[in-house]
Design an enzyme around this catalytic site. Structure first.
Site, PDB file in Angstrom:
ATOM      1  N   THR A 150      97.158  77.660  53.900  1.00 19.22           N
ATOM      2  CA  THR A 150      95.932  76.765  53.530  1.00 19.22           C
ATOM      3  C   THR A 150      96.525  75.247  53.310  1.00 19.22           C
ATOM      4  O   THR A 150      97.625  75.145  52.863  1.00 19.22           O
ATOM      5  CB  THR A 150      95.187  77.343  52.341  1.00 19.22           C
ATOM      6  OG1 THR A 150      94.987  78.516  52.590  1.00 19.22           O
ATOM      7  CG2 THR A 150      93.931  76.511  52.276  1.00 19.22           C
ATOM      8  N   ARG A 178      88.652  88.533  59.732  1.00 17.55           N
ATOM      9  CA  ARG A 178      89.091  88.380  58.244  1.00 17.55           C
ATOM     10  C   ARG A 178      88.702  87.021  57.687  1.00 17.55           C
ATOM     11  O   ARG A 178      88.892  86.058  58.290  1.00 17.55           O
ATOM     12  CB  ARG A 178      90.255  88.806  58.231  1.00 17.55           C
ATOM     13  CG  ARG A 178      91.312  88.668  56.948  1.00 17.55           C
ATOM     14  CD  ARG A 178      91.809  87.429  57.037  1.00 17.55           C
ATOM     15  NE  ARG A 178      92.753  87.443  55.815  1.00 17.55           N
ATOM     16  CZ  ARG A 178      93.134  86.317  55.174  1.00 17.55           C
ATOM     17  NH1 ARG A 178      92.857  85.025  55.793  1.00 17.55           N
ATOM     18  NH2 ARG A 178      93.761  86.287  54.081  1.00 17.55           N
ATOM     19  N   VAL A 179      88.393  86.849  56.516  1.00 14.11           N
ATOM     20  CA  VAL A 179      87.988  85.627  55.691  1.00 14.11           C
ATOM     21  C   VAL A 179      88.958  85.945  54.266  1.00 14.11           C
ATOM     22  O   VAL A 179      88.950  86.936  53.689  1.00 14.11           O
ATOM     23  CB  VAL A 179      86.441  85.618  55.220  1.00 14.11           C
ATOM     24  CG1 VAL A 179      86.469  84.166  54.570  1.00 14.11           C
ATOM     25  CG2 VAL A 179      85.754  85.471  56.416  1.00 14.11           C
ATOM     26  N   GLY A 180      89.714  84.660  54.296  1.00 16.03           N
ATOM     27  CA  GLY A 180      90.522  85.019  53.142  1.00 16.03           C
ATOM     28  C   GLY A 180      89.780  84.050  51.852  1.00 16.03           C
ATOM     29  O   GLY A 180      88.583  84.193  51.726  1.00 16.03           O
ATOM     30  N   ASP A 181      90.665  83.674  50.877  1.00 13.87           N
ATOM     31  CA  ASP A 181      90.131  83.017  49.681  1.00 13.87           C
ATOM     32  C   ASP A 181      89.492  81.619  49.732  1.00 13.87           C
ATOM     33  O   ASP A 181      88.674  81.171  48.910  1.00 13.87           O
ATOM     34  CB  ASP A 181      91.370  83.108  48.714  1.00 13.87           C
ATOM     35  CG  ASP A 181      92.378  82.135  49.395  1.00 13.87           C
ATOM     36  OD1 ASP A 181      93.059  82.514  50.276  1.00 13.87           O
ATOM     37  OD2 ASP A 181      92.818  81.094  48.775  1.00 13.87           O
ATOM     38  N   GLY A 202      97.795  80.537  49.370  1.00 15.49           N
ATOM     39  CA  GLY A 202      98.729  81.840  49.282  1.00 15.49           C
ATOM     40  C   GLY A 202      97.962  82.900  50.190  1.00 15.49           C
ATOM     41  O   GLY A 202      97.195  82.896  50.771  1.00 15.49           O
ATOM     42  N   GLY A 204      95.434  85.285  51.006  1.00 14.50           N
ATOM     43  CA  GLY A 204      94.006  85.261  50.485  1.00 14.50           C
ATOM     44  C   GLY A 204      93.747  86.863  49.657  1.00 14.50           C
ATOM     45  O   GLY A 204      92.776  86.607  48.954  1.00 14.50           O
TER      46      GLY A 204
HETATM   47  N1  GLY Z   1      94.928  81.442  51.809  1.00 13.68           N
HETATM   48  C1  GLY Z   1      94.350  81.351  53.005  1.00 13.68           C
HETATM   49  C2  GLY Z   1      94.075  82.803  53.563  1.00 13.68           C
HETATM   50  O1  GLY Z   1      94.645  83.863  52.967  1.00 13.68           O
HETATM   51  O2  GLY Z   1      93.250  82.922  54.605  1.00 13.68           O
END
Ligand code: GLY
Length: 289
Positions: A150, A178-181, A202, A204
């Site tokens: 990110t 998929r969606v991360g943090d 990092g 997610g």
């Molecule tokens: N930190 C970005 C993700 O894991 O999507």
């Protein structure tokens, strides 16, 4: 208290020696976009959006143009922005045709939804002047593993307002959808004028499972930024995973840390010149405790 402060990051990852300067230069260019706004009396929100847009434009980084692709070879972008004055949040996820996801997230700040995904986010963007492109326009040719992760920014303006932003192409080769943090407040970012602002990078899934941005904010209530970062990274070890964290607290103290091999960062504040690094050990800044 610093009159203004800004810090940007280009992702927690390994950076081959030949790409270190591109990461420093890209972070500095983004920093300057935000810094110019703060020095001109603009808001922290405007500064973090401008800096993040610059990072989205730079193919060195995994956000916007130059994002990594998922298991189907497609780009899916996530971004968010948070206003520490009002606790308003805007986020978009799994979007494929937005040139600047962070600006669509910013357009959501006055609206009721906190997070819009996919077609719904793109419909919102159409109604609010979002910039569109073909998904293929976001792709760049790469040799080898691009690394990933990110970008983000935190800023404090001269009115005492704090804002944070994130933008990402997610993790290379991940499951479609998929969606991360990054678009999730309390995971990839948070801002509260009473405490500070944080933007994370990092893996997610690890950052979500530990709600690491929320933990970092909680630690900032009692600790200076450097020690709060150490506490958050210690907690992350419970589930494992790499991360990089940037922080500005309510007093204008900024700091950063990571457990990844590298983490490209640039920072500046009133009276402190812009500097860029790819490793926390390069930064002579001492924990201002
Ligand atoms: N930190 C970005 C993700 O894991 O999507």
């Amino acid at each position: 208290m610093s009159e203004w402060a800004i810090i940007v990051h280009g992702g927690a990852k390994d950076i081959p020696p030949g790409q270190e300067q591109a990461h420093r230069d890209g972070c500095l260019a983004a920093l300057r976009a935000g810094q110019a706004i703060l020095e001109g009396g603009g808001s922290a929100l405007a500064a973090v959006e401008a800096a993040t847009r610059a990072l989205e434009d730079d193919p060195t980084f995994n956000a916007g143009y130059g994002a990594v692709v998922n298991a189907k070879g497609e780009v899916e972008l996530d971004a968010a922005i948070m206003d520490g004055k009002t606790l308003a949040v805007g986020g978009v996820a799994a979007v494929t045709t937005l040139r600047h996801p962070v600006s669509v997230a910013a357009a959501m700040l006055p609206e009721r939804p906190v997070l819009l995904v996919g077609d719904g986010a793109e419909a919102f963007a159409r109604d609010h002047g979002g910039e569109f492109c073909a998904p293929s326009d976001l792709l760049v040719e790469r040799v080898g593993d691009p690394g990933c992760d990110t970008v983000g920014c935190v800023a404090l303006d001269r009115y005492g307002d704090i804002a944070a932003a994130t933008s990402t192409g997610g993790l290379s080769g991940s499951h479609p959808g998929r969606v991360g943090d990054s678009p999730l407040p309390g995971c990839g970012l948070y801002a509260d004028n009473a405490v500070g602002g944080v933007s994370l990078s990092g893996e997610g899934e690890s950052l979500i499972r530990t709600t690491l941005a929320a933990r970092l904010m909680r630690a900032l209530e009692a600790l200076p930024p450097g020690k709060a970062i150490d506490a958050a990274l210690t907690y992350l070890a419970r589930v494992g995973g790499e991360a990089g964290l940037i922080v500005i607290d309510t007093h204008g103290r900024l700091d950063w840390g990571h457990n990844s091999a590298r983490f490209a960062v640039a920072h500046a504040s009133a009276g402190q010149p812009a500097q860029a690094f790819v490793n926390r050990a390069e930064d002579a800044r001492k924990d201002p405790s």
